[in-house]
Design a protein around this motif. Structure first.
Motif, mmCIF file in Angstrom:
data_model
loop_
_atom_site.group_PDB
_atom_site.id
_atom_site.type_symbol
_atom_site.label_atom_id
_atom_site.label_comp_id
_atom_site.label_asym_id
_atom_site.label_seq_id
_atom_site.Cartn_x
_atom_site.Cartn_y
_atom_site.Cartn_z
ATOM 1 N N PRO A 112 0.834 -1.212 0.000
ATOM 2 C CA PRO A 112 0.000 0.000 0.000
ATOM 3 C C PRO A 112 0.863 1.254 0.000
ATOM 4 C CG PRO A 112 -0.780 -1.594 1.629
ATOM 5 C CD PRO A 112 0.532 -2.092 1.146
ATOM 6 N N GLN A 113 0.500 2.220 -0.833
ATOM 7 C CA GLN A 113 1.327 3.422 -1.008
ATOM 8 C C GLN A 113 0.865 4.537 -0.068
ATOM 9 O OE1 GLN A 113 1.084 4.113 -5.267
ATOM 10 N NE2 GLN A 113 2.848 2.815 -5.646
ATOM 11 N N PHE A 114 1.224 4.385 1.198
ATOM 12 C CA PHE A 114 0.872 5.366 2.215
ATOM 13 C C PHE A 114 2.089 5.663 3.079
ATOM 14 C CE2 PHE A 114 -3.095 2.754 1.737
ATOM 15 C CZ PHE A 114 -3.795 3.687 0.974
ATOM 16 N N THR A 115 2.175 6.904 3.545
ATOM 17 C CA THR A 115 3.280 7.300 4.399
ATOM 18 C C THR A 115 3.318 6.472 5.677
ATOM 19 O OG1 THR A 115 3.275 9.555 3.533
ATOM 20 C CG2 THR A 115 4.242 9.235 5.714
ATOM 21 N N HIS A 116 2.154 6.208 6.257
ATOM 22 C CA HIS A 116 2.140 5.445 7.504
ATOM 23 C C HIS A 116 2.576 4.002 7.300
ATOM 24 C CE1 HIS A 116 -1.923 5.791 5.780
ATOM 25 N NE2 HIS A 116 -2.177 4.569 6.217
ATOM 26 N N VAL A 117 2.393 3.469 6.098
ATOM 27 C CA VAL A 117 2.897 2.129 5.809
ATOM 28 C C VAL A 117 4.423 2.145 5.762
ATOM 29 C CG1 VAL A 117 3.024 0.305 4.054
ATOM 30 C CG2 VAL A 117 0.825 1.337 4.633
ATOM 31 N N ALA A 118 4.979 3.184 5.137
ATOM 32 C CA ALA A 118 6.437 3.307 5.095
ATOM 33 C C ALA A 118 7.023 3.371 6.503
ATOM 34 C CB ALA A 118 6.834 4.548 4.302
ATOM 35 N N GLY A 119 6.359 4.112 7.390
ATOM 36 C CA GLY A 119 6.824 4.185 8.770
ATOM 37 C C GLY A 119 6.766 2.838 9.466
ATOM 38 N N ALA A 120 5.698 2.084 9.213
ATOM 39 C CA ALA A 120 5.584 0.752 9.805
ATOM 40 C C ALA A 120 6.649 -0.186 9.241
ATOM 41 C CB ALA A 120 4.188 0.188 9.543
ATOM 42 N N HIS A 121 6.937 -0.062 7.948
ATOM 43 C CA HIS A 121 7.983 -0.875 7.328
ATOM 44 C C HIS A 121 9.336 -0.624 7.984
ATOM 45 C CE1 HIS A 121 5.838 -1.643 3.205
ATOM 46 N NE2 HIS A 121 5.280 -2.284 4.201
ATOM 47 N N ALA A 122 9.582 0.627 8.351
ATOM 48 C CA ALA A 122 10.861 0.960 8.981
ATOM 49 C C ALA A 122 11.062 0.140 10.248
ATOM 50 C CB ALA A 122 10.920 2.451 9.293
ATOM 51 N N GLY A 123 10.015 -0.015 11.031
ATOM 52 C CA GLY A 123 10.120 -0.820 12.244
ATOM 53 C C GLY A 123 10.433 -2.271 11.947
ATOM 54 N N VAL A 124 9.842 -2.802 10.878
ATOM 55 C CA VAL A 124 10.109 -4.187 10.483
ATOM 56 C C VAL A 124 11.580 -4.360 10.111
ATOM 57 C CG1 VAL A 124 9.591 -5.974 8.762
ATOM 58 C CG2 VAL A 124 7.738 -4.595 9.739
ATOM 59 N N VAL A 125 12.102 -3.417 9.341
ATOM 60 C CA VAL A 125 13.499 -3.508 8.907
ATOM 61 C C VAL A 125 14.446 -3.409 10.096
ATOM 62 C CG1 VAL A 125 15.317 -2.313 7.617
ATOM 63 C CG2 VAL A 125 13.084 -2.711 6.564
ATOM 64 N N ILE A 126 14.202 -2.492 10.994
ATOM 65 C CA ILE A 126 15.081 -2.329 12.151
ATOM 66 C C ILE A 126 15.097 -3.593 13.005
ATOM 67 C CG2 ILE A 126 15.294 -1.107 14.357
ATOM 68 C CD1 ILE A 126 14.497 1.442 12.863
#
Length: 475
Positions: A313-327
């Motif tokens: 999904p192309q949303f800013t809040h999804v990108a923020g959630a993805h960051a947590g997954v990567v970390i």
């Protein structure tokens, strides 16, 4: 001379996802290099969420003043000074920009490199005279406006979300191509600021949303004066004197619409041109998208993708959630996975339209059993007090009462949907929200009322009445 540095993480792209990874990882002790060839903050800050909401705020203020009669007031709105509107939008961006600035991230210890980045080999990235060798790489390159192959479009000036906020003068007649969230938001913003607006959509307005909710938004746009052309496709674009001519075709045949400006709002696309992914052995599919797993890892398990680059999904809040997954994966070796099931989305028109989880159509297509609970804004006292009663909450519930999905259309829908998102993420049943005590009078009562309606057939049925009558004999 090329400088060579070794880091724990190399992040490509300083949009929402990339900045979240860089900030989080650096503050947790990792060494981080961050490449950004454009402006810090990416699309969301500079040409997307922030400027569009700033423009909408001005538009809604003008509309509120112009319709104050419903509240017993008489107000007039002076003709819009478009330069002041533009200054307002730029002022909002400037107020937020320090949070995403180079200086702030360098303060975190991030090495910020203002240059285009490309892979030279696995986990080695080069740009701006700096070669970065990293233990992990994060691709956070975002997306760009998708421009359809309409004949003649490349021969006329047209706007996208990347350029529409730079206009010096108010468009006399804005043609909007595309009836998704971006098209609807910008169409309403401009019409409320005094522009004539015609919106063209090949299918139906907000076609991915609940049709009943989309109808509420459609009616609002029409009341505001947006001329809607649904079910028609663009055939060609050209000039008609100083105007832009957009020829469309639909059930009634061809017609040519003329306007002073053309805004293309037909979605966004992801591209990795210039990254030289092949040098790093990073696989893409037949459509050029990165192949990523649930942990957001590419075919190189030490290279991650977040945000739009990850293909979700192309949303800013999804990108923020993805960051947590990567970390979690990169820094702590935890097998965290991206879960999009409870991701809400909002169209910021007036009224707003918000959705989380599947819609009725989604559940029917999947063969899932469900019931529908609803509550109208018209039966909410706060909505009545503010004379803003368009909308409703709709909740989709499994036979055991678990909340599957929710739609809210109406004022503050974007705020209310978070409660339903929490309920879905925690796999709550309607009883949890039916028992919630909310302040009166607030629109949050719509949520409680919708959830409480699950119990109405039992609470007020014949069996309950018989039990009460029996117990009252002994009172």
């Amino acid at each position: 001379m090329t400088e060579a540095i070794d880091v724990d993480l190399c992040v490509i792209g300083a949009g929402a996802g990339g900045l979240s990874v860089a900030a989080g990882a650096s503050q947790m002790g990792a060494s981080v290099a961050l490449f950004e060839r454009g402006e810090m903050g990416g699309d969301c800050l500079n040409v997307g969420c922030v400027p569009s909401k700033a423009l909408l705020a001005a538009a809604h203020a003008a509309h509120t003043a112009g319709t104050a009669g419903r509240l017993g007031l008489e107000m007039t709105v002076a003709p819009v000074d478009w330069r002041r509107i533009r200054e307002h939008v730029r002022g909002v961006i400037a107020a937020i920009a320090p949070v995403d600035s180079v200086e702030r991230y360098e303060g975190f210890g991030v090495r910020v490199i203002a240059a285009h980045a490309r892979f030279t080999e696995p986990r080695t990235v080069e740009g701006g005279g700096v070669t970065v060798r990293a233990k992990f790489v994060v691709i956070a390159t975002g997306s760009t406006p998708s421009v359809p192959p309409v004949p003649g479009l490349d021969e006329v000036p047209y706007l996208t979300n990347e350029t529409v906020f730079d206009l010096d003068e108010r468009p006399a007649h804005l043609l909007v191509l595309g009836g998704g969230a971006i098209g609807c938001e910008l169409a309403q913003a401009h019409v409320r600021l005094g522009c004539r607006v015609t919106l063209v959509e090949a299918a139906s307005l907000l076609g991915a949303e609940d049709p009943e909710a989309a109808d509420v938004v459609r009616l609002s746009l029409q009341r505001d004066g947006v001329e809607l052309r649904e079910g028609v496709s663009a055939v060609s674009v050209g000039r008609s004197g100083d105007a832009i001519a957009l020829t469309v075709t639909g059930p009634d045949g061809e017609e040519t619409l003329t306007g002073s400006h053309l805004l293309v709002a037909t979605g966004r696309r992801v591209s990795f041109d210039g990254l030289d992914l092949e040098r790093a052995g990073i696989a893409t599919d037949e459509r050029g998208r990165l192949v990523v797993d649930a942990r957001l890892r590419t075919s190189d398990r030490r290279v991650f993708a977040v945000g739009d680059a990850a293909g979700g999904p192309q949303f800013t809040h999804v990108a923020g959630a993805h960051a947590g997954v990567v970390i979690k994966n990169a820094l702590f070796r935890l097998p965290a996975k991206a879960d999009h099931a409870g991701v809400p989305r909002v169209t910021y028109t007036a009224p707003e339209l918000a959705q989380v989880g599947p819609t009725e159509a989604d559940l029917r297509a999947a063969g899932t059993a469900f019931g529908v609970l609803r509550w109208p804004y018209a039966e909410n006292d706060r909505a009545q007090a503010e004379r803003s009663v368009d909308g409703f909450a709709k909740v989709l519930v499994a036979p055991n009462g678990r909340i599957l999905g929710a739609t809210v259309v109406g004022d503050a829908a974007g705020e209310l949907i978070s409660i339903w998102a929490l309920a879905i993420a925690q796999r709550l049943k309607v009883g949890a929200l039916a028992g919630l005590v909310v302040p009166y009078p607030t629109r949050a009562e719509v949520i409680k009322r919708a959830a409480s309606s699950w119990y109405v057939p039992k609470l007020f049925g014949d069996r309950t009445k018989a039990v009460v009558r029996f117990l009252m004999r002994f009172a």
